[in-house]
Design an enzyme around this catalytic site. Structure first.
Site, PDB file in Angstrom:
ATOM      1  CG  ASP A 287      -9.928  -0.620   4.393  1.00  0.00           C
ATOM      2  OD1 ASP A 287      -9.526  -1.064   3.310  1.00  0.00           O
ATOM      3  OD2 ASP A 287      -9.297  -0.720   5.462  1.00  0.00           O
TER       4      ASP A 287
ATOM      5  CE  LYS B  23      -3.828  -2.464   2.055  1.00  0.00           C
ATOM      6  NZ  LYS B  23      -4.563  -2.898   3.234  1.00  0.00           N
TER       7      LYS B  23
ATOM      8  CD  GLN C  80      -3.478  -4.485   6.311  1.00  0.00           C
ATOM      9  OE1 GLN C  80      -3.640  -3.435   5.679  1.00  0.00           O
ATOM     10  NE2 GLN C  80      -3.772  -5.658   5.795  1.00  0.00           N
TER      11      GLN C  80
END
Ligand code: GUN
Length: 283
Positions: free
Chosen positions: A119, A52, A96
């Site tokens: 997200d 990422k 995460q």
């Protein structure tokens, strides 16, 4: 001839487009910024986080890394999320997953401000998708829509079957296909005759988490098959939920593993970071 849907090439194209948008925002004095929080050092998570960060660098997005100790308390993590929610120089926040067992994931994800939830996991964003309002969409299903559109696959009016009903892939996938005017069926582990259902699909999206489960007998002739799974087989080779060699000959188009859906997830995360700027402007 079966078309192989090239997720690597399509994601590269999307990233090129985003690079231009990020550069334009820079000329307006806006530096798109993503904060990435990792708690502990789960090796798979470290790889994802590194990828990422690398994608951010490629596109010109500033990334801020927060690497917290495994024994960080839930309160400490929530405090960090709240601090980042309040920072004008942070557009997106990503925590995460998985988090260590002593931290309640749902509580943390719900603490991220919906306008920074790149997200697309926050209930407000899931609800917005459900009723057709603007908001962030979960990256993998959003990437699949891009794969289909950019490969010239017509979605409107088609019979689409999604196998899997997770909150991150199956459910938002079904909602996105519906938004594109498809006729959508969601099948899952309790579906009585899965083969009968999947054989109806013009577009079959498989997110079951079982290596090579979908063989040719589950697939209609000429279907488009999208494989979300990623596994290592007995020879340490990557494979998907679809038995590629068996299915490829029967369908009109298929995503490979690797190089299909996988690269799209990060491209769509980058897209959400760029989108976050305009979502925040509207607040
Ligand atoms: N862990 C595995 N996939 C994901 C993802 O898409 N987002 C987050 N936040 N964590 C993950």
């Amino acid at each position: 001839m079966t078309k192989i849907i090239d997720g690597k090439a399509i994601s590269a194209q999307i990233k090129e487009e985003l690079k231009e948008k990020v550069a334009k925002l820079k000329t307006e004095g806006i530096e798109v910024t993503l904060a990435v929080i990792q708690v502990g050092c789960d090796p798979a998570s470290s790889v994802y986080v590194r990828n990422k960060k690398r994608a951010c660098e490629e596109i010109g997005i500033r990334s801020l890394a927060f690497e917290l100790e495994e024994d960080t308390t839930e309160r400490e993590l929530l405090n960090l999320v709240e601090e980042l929610n309040g920072r004008d120089d942070v557009n997106g926040i990503l925590v995460q997953l998985p988090l260590p067992g002593h931290i309640e994931e749902e509580k943390v994800l719900n603490a991220i401000h919906p306008s920074k939830d790149v997200d697309g996991f926050h209930p407000q964003n899931v609800g917005a998708l459900c009723i057709g309002k603007a908001g962030f969409v979960s990256c993998t299903p959003a990437g699949i829509i891009q794969l289909l559109k950019r490969s010239g696959v017509e979605i409107a009016g088609k019979e689409c079957v999604v196998v899997g009903r997770s909150n991150i892939v199956g459910k938002p996938m079904a909602l996105l296909l519906l938004r594109e005017n498809a006729t959508v069926t969601v099948a899952h582990s309790r579906t009585i005759d899965l083969r009968e259902v999947t054989k109806r699909a013009d577009i079959l999206v498989v997110a079951v988490g079982k290596p090579k489960m979908i063989t040719a007998e589950y697939v209609k002739d000429g279907a488009v098959v999208i494989d979300v799974g990623i596994h290592r087989n007995e020879n340490n080779k990557l494979c998907g939920d679809v038995d590629y060699d068996d299915v490829a000959q029967k369908c009109s188009a298929i995503t490979p593993v690797p190089g299909g859906v996988g690269p799209m997830t990060i491209a769509m995360l980058m897209n959400n970071c760029v989108e976050s700027v305009s979502l925040q402007r509207r607040q």
